[in-house]
Design an enzyme around this catalytic site. Structure first.
Site, PDB file in Angstrom:
ATOM      1  N   ALA A 177       0.855  -1.182   0.000  1.00  0.00           N
ATOM      2  CA  ALA A 177       0.000   0.000   0.000  1.00  0.00           C
ATOM      3  C   ALA A 177       0.893   1.234   0.000  1.00  0.00           C
ATOM      4  CB  ALA A 177      -0.927   0.001   1.216  1.00  0.00           C
ATOM      5  N   MET A 178       0.291   2.405  -0.231  1.00  0.00           N
ATOM      6  CA  MET A 178       1.047   3.655  -0.250  1.00  0.00           C
ATOM      7  C   MET A 178       0.206   4.751   0.400  1.00  0.00           C
ATOM      8  SD  MET A 178       3.649   5.418  -0.872  1.00  0.00           S
ATOM      9  CE  MET A 178       3.753   7.163  -0.492  1.00  0.00           C
ATOM     10  N   GLU A 179       0.830   5.482   1.322  1.00  0.00           N
ATOM     11  CA  GLU A 179       0.109   6.376   2.232  1.00  0.00           C
ATOM     12  C   GLU A 179      -0.181   7.758   1.690  1.00  0.00           C
ATOM     13  OE1 GLU A 179       4.602   6.734   3.343  1.00  0.00           O
ATOM     14  OE2 GLU A 179       3.218   5.173   2.717  1.00  0.00           O
ATOM     15  N   ASN A 180      -0.234   7.959   0.373  1.00  0.00           N
ATOM     16  CA  ASN A 180      -0.500   9.280  -0.201  1.00  0.00           C
ATOM     17  C   ASN A 180      -1.527  10.020   0.652  1.00  0.00           C
ATOM     18  OD1 ASN A 180       0.887   8.289  -2.687  1.00  0.00           O
ATOM     19  ND2 ASN A 180      -0.982   7.090  -2.873  1.00  0.00           N
ATOM     20  N   HIS A 232      -1.615   0.600   9.325  1.00  0.00           N
ATOM     21  CA  HIS A 232      -0.268   1.084   8.996  1.00  0.00           C
ATOM     22  C   HIS A 232      -0.341   2.358   8.152  1.00  0.00           C
ATOM     23  CE1 HIS A 232       4.069   0.448   7.929  1.00  0.00           C
ATOM     24  NE2 HIS A 232       3.685   1.123   6.849  1.00  0.00           N
ATOM     25  N   GLU A 233      -1.150   2.328   7.102  1.00  0.00           N
ATOM     26  CA  GLU A 233      -1.204   3.483   6.201  1.00  0.00           C
ATOM     27  C   GLU A 233      -1.863   4.698   6.860  1.00  0.00           C
ATOM     28  OE1 GLU A 233       0.612   3.246   3.621  1.00  0.00           O
ATOM     29  OE2 GLU A 233       0.882   1.106   3.948  1.00  0.00           O
ATOM     30  N   HIS A 289       0.523   6.616   8.934  1.00  0.00           N
ATOM     31  CA  HIS A 289       1.378   7.481   8.111  1.00  0.00           C
ATOM     32  C   HIS A 289       0.779   8.871   7.907  1.00  0.00           C
ATOM     33  CE1 HIS A 289       4.796   5.175   6.884  1.00  0.00           C
ATOM     34  NE2 HIS A 289       4.103   4.205   6.333  1.00  0.00           N
ATOM     35  N   GLU A 330       8.323   4.698   8.875  1.00  0.00           N
ATOM     36  CA  GLU A 330       7.861   3.309   8.838  1.00  0.00           C
ATOM     37  C   GLU A 330       7.814   2.650  10.213  1.00  0.00           C
ATOM     38  OE1 GLU A 330       6.433   2.398   6.335  1.00  0.00           O
ATOM     39  OE2 GLU A 330       7.224   3.724   4.796  1.00  0.00           O
TER      40      GLU A 330
END
Length: 821
Positions: A263-266, A298-299, A302, A321
């Site tokens: 995943a990516m926390e944009n 987790h995301e 962030h 992280e």
């Protein structure tokens, strides 16, 4: 290679137009910049972009770029002008840009889904760490924070989403296209910018004025409900914990069919691999559900650690992280996941960090390849493990009563200081030193009281971790303590008489003293010290004359609750005493301490740190009465290591029999179906059932293996009537293919191709990765690079095969990789 800081951005205005048909995009960028020193050139990142019409303006004055020099290696362009740019003057850099939607899941890229004969497409982004420069010209370093206002022009039937909310949708004259106009963002780094063009559907809810939405391709929209539910709960939890509101008006979570990471926390637009966000209630799986909850947790963490406060440069990636891995238990408190971090983070980090090829948590990096290399278990799992150690250590110093729970954060020293850190550096950048400063307390003369920087610097600035060796000194009623660096190949180093590694740590060392002076093991002391050099700890005076009564024994358990990032080495006498007590009074130690003790003595076994290996092998018999999930997950980690060590050895059969003897009780007790309660929650027991049954079948426990194969035959013959979860179905499929033939492989592969559920398709793919016959492994290798397997899954498939089958598959895989890459 870093950009100069003579010119820095303050605001971007980006006007994008995307064509899925032509697999391309173009746009106009206006970047407001602040000049720090006089200069006549600007260095800006751009990679695989065509740039044109480049100008710098100030008020009504405009200057075209007199020269444009591309540096492909360093991925930037040098723009020179016929004027000197001066400080304290407002400038706007503008240019047109265009590019091709990439096919490598980085930058601005194309993703495909649906029927291969009639596919659908979307365009999406993945900019972390250094790929924003592939989508638009920018100052692509985390320290260069700015605001971003985006416009997105898209074709008929498509919609656009970005970090911020939509202000307006304009119709393009004489066209079916539309322009989405988004609100201006908060200050953020370029790697957090995101936008997506698709025909996705969404479900939404509003929580405290924040619109929370989950997006997916239309046929998967029913699988988004759990993610929406858990995201809402976790967002509330973090706002309460960190005492800082989520700052954006909306939060979108999007399941992307082709996505390389998890995943990516944009900021405001979090993107996920489909398996990390979609959960199908019709195909229940506690493992998949937990995966969704933990990745979402987790995301969302962030949004504070990484987005609100961003590391100044990538060498401090762990600040992003490490903290993001601390909120997992917040996802579903009733699941009883408070100890999952031990086997999900600590044991994972131990494995990576025991190698000679590890790196420090704080790792100096310069170029994009080096930066990508630190997105690993050190930054993530070791980072979070060290943060957990800091939390326990500081809370222990400042309040003996503080325990982490959802009800005590307001009185928690650590989290009060974390609030201070987040509040002080919000919308800005921070370095490790600034975290240490926030966590420290000072006396009236300004001297540190806890020496956080010095102590934790020993865990951050060097690779590896310590093992603390405890040796009972009965004559002095003490325990001698010493430390050294733990290496996985300790025996090899000893045999080769390799030079000693002189690394040392300042260790927040905690220990428990137990004695059976009253007839059963009881806790006498709970203490902590700071261990810098060889020393000893004094045992309670009541134990001084224990030699007069041979029945009185003592055991000192190191590393209370396993919160310290170090191993403990016990002498054989201590191991023998503790194991005798565990067999008769299992619960004299807590579950997390049993898990840690088990893993530590097993590490001694594998590492040649015991004079009598038989004592440790006999000790593991206490597992025959064990029920705890965290202990068993630790034990299974040990068994897998044991099996790997002997998988091509003549004694392999005996090792399997030994493992079967230890897991037989729990396997028979837990069974194939939920029938009773024990100390575990239903969630933990479901996970334990799948793990234990999977191991039992893998090592050939006769009854369970036969039952799994029978179930597999029923599934193939369409006579299967059990309503098992996908976790148990996976055990059956894996067993069927591991002991099966080509027909069994082909059956599962055909099921995989037909399956539409994301999580069940993933389960079937995992099952294929347990194929045991070499010629079928070769067939799987070829499939892994075919159109039948998504590019994002190729590496995972090969790694799972090696993990599931062992060294024979590793050799086959290495030959295949050399032939194809």
């Amino acid at each position: 290679i870093r950009l100069p800081k003579t010119v820095i951005p303050t605001a971007y205005r980006l006007d994008f137009s995307t064509s899925l048909e032509n697999v391309s995009f173009q746009g106009i960028a206006e970047i407001d910049v602040e000049v720090k020193e006089e200069t006549n050139f600007i260095v800006i990142h751009a990679q695989k972009l065509n740039l044109s019409n480049i100008k710098i303006s100030s008020g009504k004055k405009k200057w075209k770029a007199k020269s444009i020099k591309y540096n492909e290696k360093n991925q930037y362009v040098i723009l020179s002008f016929n004027t000197v740019l001066k400080p304290e003057t407002s400038y706007t850099l503008s240019m047109q840009y265009s590019g091709i939607l990439s096919d490598d899941m980085s930058g601005y890229y194309l993703s495909k889904y649906g029927d291969n004969d009639n596919p659908s497409y979307l365009a999406t982004t993945q900019f972390e760490p250094t790929s924003a420069r592939k989508a638009f010209p920018c100052f692509d370093e985390p320290e260069f924070k700015a605001t971003f206002q985006l416009n997105m022009t898209v074709g008929a039937g498509l919609t656009a989403i970005s970090n911020m909310n939509v202000l307006d949708i304009e119709k393009i004259k004489n066209s079916e296209k539309k322009k989405y106009i988004f609100a201006n963002s908060t200050k953020m780094s370029t790697y957090l910018v995101a936008f997506i063009v698709s025909n996705f559907k969404s479900i939404s809810k509003t929580n405290k004025g924040i619109d929370i939405s989950v997006y997916a391709r239309p046929e998967q929209i029913e699988s988004t409900e759990y993610a929406l539910e858990v995201a809402t709960k976790i967002l509330r939890f973090y706002e309460s914990t960190y005492d800082i509101p989520y700052p954006l008006p909306k939060l979108d979570l999007v399941a992307i069919p082709d996505f390389e990471a998890g995943a990516m926390e944009n900021w405001g637009l979090i993107t996920f691999r489909e398996t990390a966000l979609l959960y199908d209630e019709k195909s229940p799986s506690s493992i998949n559900k937990q995966y969704v909850a933990t990745v979402v947790a987790h995301e969302l963490a962030h949004q504070w650690f990484g987005n609100l406060v961003t590391m100044k440069w990538w060498d401090d990636l762990w600040l992003n992280e490490g903290f993001a891995d601390l909120g997992t238990n917040a996802a579903e408190p009733e699941w009883g996941m408070e100890n999952h971090w031990y086997y999900m983070d600590v044991l994972k980090a131990f494995k990576t960090d025991s190698s000679h090829f590890t790196h420090p948590i704080y790792a100096e990096v310069k170029d994009p390849e080096e930066i990508s290399g630190i997105f690993d278990d050190i930054s993530y799992s070791k980072g979070s493990s060290v943060i957990r150690m800091i939390e326990s250590w500081l809370n222990n110093i400042n309040s003996k009563q503080v325990k982490r729970s959802t009800s005590t954060y307001s009185s928690n020293y650590f989290f009060n200081r974390i609030h201070k850190y987040l509040d002080l550096y919000k919308y800005s950048n921070a370095e490790t030193k600034q975290l240490w400063d926030a966590l420290e307390s000072y006396d009236k003369d300004g001297k540190p009281l806890m020496n956080v920087s010095e102590t934790m610097g020993t865990f951050i600035n060097q690779g590896g971790y310590p093992i603390v060796m405890m040796k009972n000194n009965k004559d002095k009623n003490t325990v001698d303590l010493s430390q050294e660096r733990y290496f996985i190949n300790h025996m090899e180093l000893m045999n080769d008489k390799a030079p000693a590694d002189n690394s040392t740590w300042i260790i927040p060392y905690s220990y428990l003293v137990y004695s059976n002076a009253t007839g059963k093991p009881e806790l006498l002391e709970n203490k902590s010290i700071t261990l810098k050099e060889d020393t000893n700890i004094q045992l309670p005076r009541i134990l001084e004359r224990r030699d007069e009564n041979k029945n009185v024994k003592v055991f000192v358990k190191g590393n209370i609750d396993q919160t310290g990032f170090y191993r403990v080495q016990y002498d054989d006498e201590y191991i023998q005493i503790a194991c005798e007590w565990l067999k008769s009074d299992l619960y004299f130690m807590t579950a997390i301490d049993r898990a840690g003790f088990l893993n530590d003595i097993s590490a001694q076994l594998f590492n040649g740190r015991t004079e009598n290996p038989e004592i440790i092998l006999d000790c593991l018999n206490f597992l025959k009465n064990e029920k705890s999930n965290v202990v068993w997950q630790s034990a299974i980690d040990v068994f897998k290591q044991l099996l790997r060590n002997f998988d091509i050895h003549a004694s392999y059969g005996n090792v399997k029999k030994y493992v079967i003897s230890l897991i037989q009780n729990i396997a028979n007790d837990i069974g194939w179906e939920e029938t009773k309660n024990d100390d575990n929650t239903v969630h933990n027991r479901s996970q334990l059932r799948a793990t234990i049954l999977g191991l039992a079948c893998a090592v050939g426990e006769p009854k369970l293996k036969a039952q799994a194969i029978e179930y597999f035959e029923q599934i193939k013959n369409n006579t299967f009537t059990k309503e098992f979860s996908d976790d148990i179905l996976k055990v059956i499929y894996v067993t069927g293919i591991y002991y099966g033939n080509e027909n069994d492989f082909n059956y599962i592969f055909e099921q995989y191709k037909k399956e539409t559920s994301v999580q069940r398709k993933s389960m079937l793919q995992d099952s294929l990765a347990s194929v045991n016959l070499p010629f079928l492994q070769e067939k799987l290798f070829e499939l892994s690079i075919s159109d039948e397997i998504r590019q994002q899954d190729t590496n995972f498939l090969l790694m799972r095969l090696i993990r599931n089958v062992g060294s024979s598959a590793a050799r086959q895989c290495w030959i295949f990789v050399k032939d194809h890459w």
